[in-house]
Design an enzyme around this catalytic site. Sequence first.
Site, PDB file in Angstrom:
ATOM      1  CB  SER A 198      38.338  66.436  66.346  1.00 44.21           C
ATOM      2  OG  SER A 198      37.886  67.309  65.337  1.00 44.21           O
ATOM      3  CG  ASP A 253      35.034  73.282  68.574  1.00 41.71           C
ATOM      4  OD1 ASP A 253      35.650  73.774  67.602  1.00 41.71           O
ATOM      5  OD2 ASP A 253      35.108  72.079  68.889  1.00 41.71           O
ATOM      6  CG  HIS A 287      38.586  71.799  67.703  1.00 37.58           C
ATOM      7  ND1 HIS A 287      37.388  71.106  67.643  1.00 37.58           N
ATOM      8  CD2 HIS A 287      39.489  71.030  67.036  1.00 37.58           C
ATOM      9  CE1 HIS A 287      37.556  69.987  66.963  1.00 37.58           C
ATOM     10  NE2 HIS A 287      38.826  69.914  66.601  1.00 37.58           N
TER      11      HIS A 287
END
Length: 309
Positions: A198, A253, A287
């Site tokens: 991320s 996600d 995620h």
Amino acid sequence: MTKWIRKGAELSTDNDARDTNDKALWRCACAVRHQLFPLIDIPQSQSRRPVWASDCGGVKFGRGGGRNIRWRVVRLRGEGGCNGPGAGRRSAESGGGSCIVEVIFLHGLGDTGHGWAEGLAAIKTSHVKYICPHAPIAPVTMNFRMSMSSWFDIIGLSVDSVEDEGGIKNAAENVKAMIDLEVKNGIPSHRIILGGFSQGGALSLYTALTTHQKLAGVIGLSCWLPLRNSFPEAAANSPNKDVHTLQCHGEADPLVPLTFGRLTADKVKTIINPNNVTFKSYAGMAHSSSPQEMMDVKQFIEKQLPPIN
């Protein structure tokens, strides 16, 4: 909204239309992500237990962008002497362990190096040294200026949001300084893979494309490319035009939508050799991470960092 994305993808392919289309796709992806707030980049499947963590020590690389940049490092225990600062140099000099390759992995917003220690320990290879730095604690504008671990500030989620250019560049310089330190300890930069998840993956991509150091590879999990409009000029003198890059993204996600990942991969292909850019997506993965993704990461590391006999 899904139909809108698909319809947008069918627009004209001339340059002006494509630019407009890309911007629309980024904005649409941002709108989905904006519904989840505050943003915390801790993988849902990762334990916070610092398994295999050792040799945590403070290293200060400087001050900039309003942030007191202090790095603490989690090092994963390997076999054959792959542990601790200078392990690569000692192994090379003594002929034992052959630990002269390394993976530096940057965590996501609000996490620490411990957050990825267990996942990386599960796929560790004996001849590779793994380093998981901790980001500094600083207020994050988008999260009501709450203080949390963050490589740089995130101001907004819109495609038109101002980016923390100074913070991103400062963080990249600190990563480069960390790589330089490892080089001084005996590990050549072309035997180092830089990766992250991320926000950490975003910083890894940006650093790899702007550094003077030739790297063995880049791993970006569930991420995007910061300051994307500064490329390809920002990478004009990069020694990593042929670097192998692995991007992985969950198809479910909600924080960094799959569209972000695909557009980032397309952008990266215009900056480096497109044949060396691999993009993988995973059905049902949010995620987070998954066993299949981690196996893909393991195979990528082993291919780019084979042992030296």
